[in-house]
Motif scaffolding. Sequence first.
Motif, short mmCIF file in Angstrom:
data_model
loop_
_atom_site.label_atom_id
_atom_site.label_comp_id
_atom_site.label_asym_id
_atom_site.label_seq_id
_atom_site.Cartn_x
_atom_site.Cartn_y
_atom_site.Cartn_z
N ALA A 337 0.82 -1.21 0.00
CA ALA A 337 0.00 0.00 0.00
C ALA A 337 0.86 1.26 0.00
N ALA A 338 2.01 1.18 0.67
CA ALA A 338 2.89 2.35 0.77
C ALA A 338 3.90 2.43 -0.36
N HIS A 339 4.05 1.36 -1.16
CA HIS A 339 5.05 1.33 -2.22
C HIS A 339 4.40 0.83 -3.52
N PRO A 340 3.68 1.69 -4.21
CA PRO A 340 2.95 1.28 -5.42
C PRO A 340 3.85 0.82 -6.57
N ALA A 341 5.15 1.06 -6.48
CA ALA A 341 6.06 0.59 -7.52
C ALA A 341 6.22 -0.93 -7.49
N PHE A 342 5.79 -1.55 -6.41
CA PHE A 342 5.92 -3.01 -6.27
C PHE A 342 4.55 -3.68 -6.42
N ARG A 343 4.57 -4.89 -6.97
CA ARG A 343 3.37 -5.72 -7.02
C ARG A 343 3.70 -7.09 -6.46
N ALA A 344 2.70 -7.73 -5.87
CA ALA A 344 2.89 -9.09 -5.38
C ALA A 344 2.88 -10.06 -6.55
N VAL A 345 3.81 -10.99 -6.54
CA VAL A 345 3.86 -12.05 -7.55
C VAL A 345 3.21 -13.29 -6.97
N PRO A 346 2.09 -13.75 -7.50
CA PRO A 346 1.42 -14.94 -6.95
C PRO A 346 2.36 -16.14 -6.93
N LEU A 347 2.15 -17.02 -5.96
CA LEU A 347 3.04 -18.15 -5.78
C LEU A 347 3.09 -19.05 -7.01
N ASN A 348 1.95 -19.24 -7.67
CA ASN A 348 1.95 -20.12 -8.84
C ASN A 348 2.72 -19.52 -10.01
N GLU A 349 2.96 -18.21 -9.96
CA GLU A 349 3.80 -17.56 -10.97
C GLU A 349 5.26 -17.55 -10.54
N ALA A 350 5.49 -17.32 -9.25
CA ALA A 350 6.86 -17.25 -8.73
C ALA A 350 7.51 -18.63 -8.68
N ALA A 351 6.73 -19.67 -8.37
CA ALA A 351 7.25 -21.04 -8.26
C ALA A 351 6.17 -22.01 -8.70
#
Length: 394
Positions: A337-351
Amino acid sequence: MLYALLRHQARLGWWLAKHGREDRPRNRLLVWLTLKEGRTPDQIKRLFNGAKFAPAMLTAHEHGLLVKLQGSTIDHPGMPEEVRLECPSWAADPLRRRFKEAFRQEMAALLTPAPLDLRVNPIKSTREAMLGALKDLGLRAQPSAMAPYGIRLNERVSLASLPMLTTGEVEIQDEGSQLVAMLVDARPGDRVVDFCAGAGGKTLAIAAQMNNKGHVVACDVMDGRLKRAAERFRQAGLHNIQTRLLASETDQWVKRHKGGFDRVLVDAPCSGTGTWRRNPDARWRAPEEQGLDNVVSLQARILASAARLVKPGGRLVYATCSMLPEENEEQVAAFLAAHPAFRAVPLNEAAPRLTGSAHPDYLSLTPARNDTDGFFAAVMQREVVAAPGVAEMG
């Protein structure tokens, strides 16, 4: 016996309070011998005989306690649930909120001894070779269920009997910890920071992923840890690691290397709730000394500072060995919420090949569900922002 006593800390204290006895080690041992080992007052009297190397003789008051305890077991229906499950009061509400109907099952799993997990160093050997070597030593070794370089020993062994530890062919590392390092997804030639490296367990796994190519910086605020880690790096035959002592999470080194790394791992200091079966004393020590709110605040500062090191398109991995939502999902949500330059990478995409997580988007492991230590990890990526006036190509 010491570890067993620690796993029954709350229950032993409850029995002493019930009978109005002083809570001290000798009394705890007397209760343990009676309620858990089933010894009679006469048997205990022969142990506590005052002879050389033996405990002092039982007093009449102590003998009276043993008589009162006869016929009872360590668990009692009058015990509060938190006492019966050995859950300290500061962690009870967050863990109930985390596990809901699985709370009792997870707390029970935390009272069991942890297995011995090893990680094979691919720079020096293979899992197949190490499985064979361990079996030649007469040990029951099997491949880990999830970690590709993991081996599990479901028996107690003397570490001195494992020559592959001294040669650097294997390292002791819980399977969950191995999976956290795997999520970093470091490639040969990458520039990587392990921001809270500690003794260097995950740093070793990351550097091995990179096949000794590229550059890994192991950071910590404690010089002693880094010196011990450096010795482990040499023993493992890894030469692409540099250690860096930081004055604090906002050390000037971070500012000077802003946006300079492909991968940054933040294995944050935490309450350690996920390690209770391996460190049964930890549940009674931390974080009461500093307060959970202070731990969460420190994590947020570390994560925000370390994020500055990630280059556009790079990966930030936040991990803890905690199972408390405040330190895990809620911490990540606040950061995003405080760092909009980042997005979460879902686990099924990351691994994509990793299964067994209790959370669809993040790595979430527990002793009852996965037979690992409790671990959490979130993968986040810094988005690449196109320069002003540059049209995106279709």
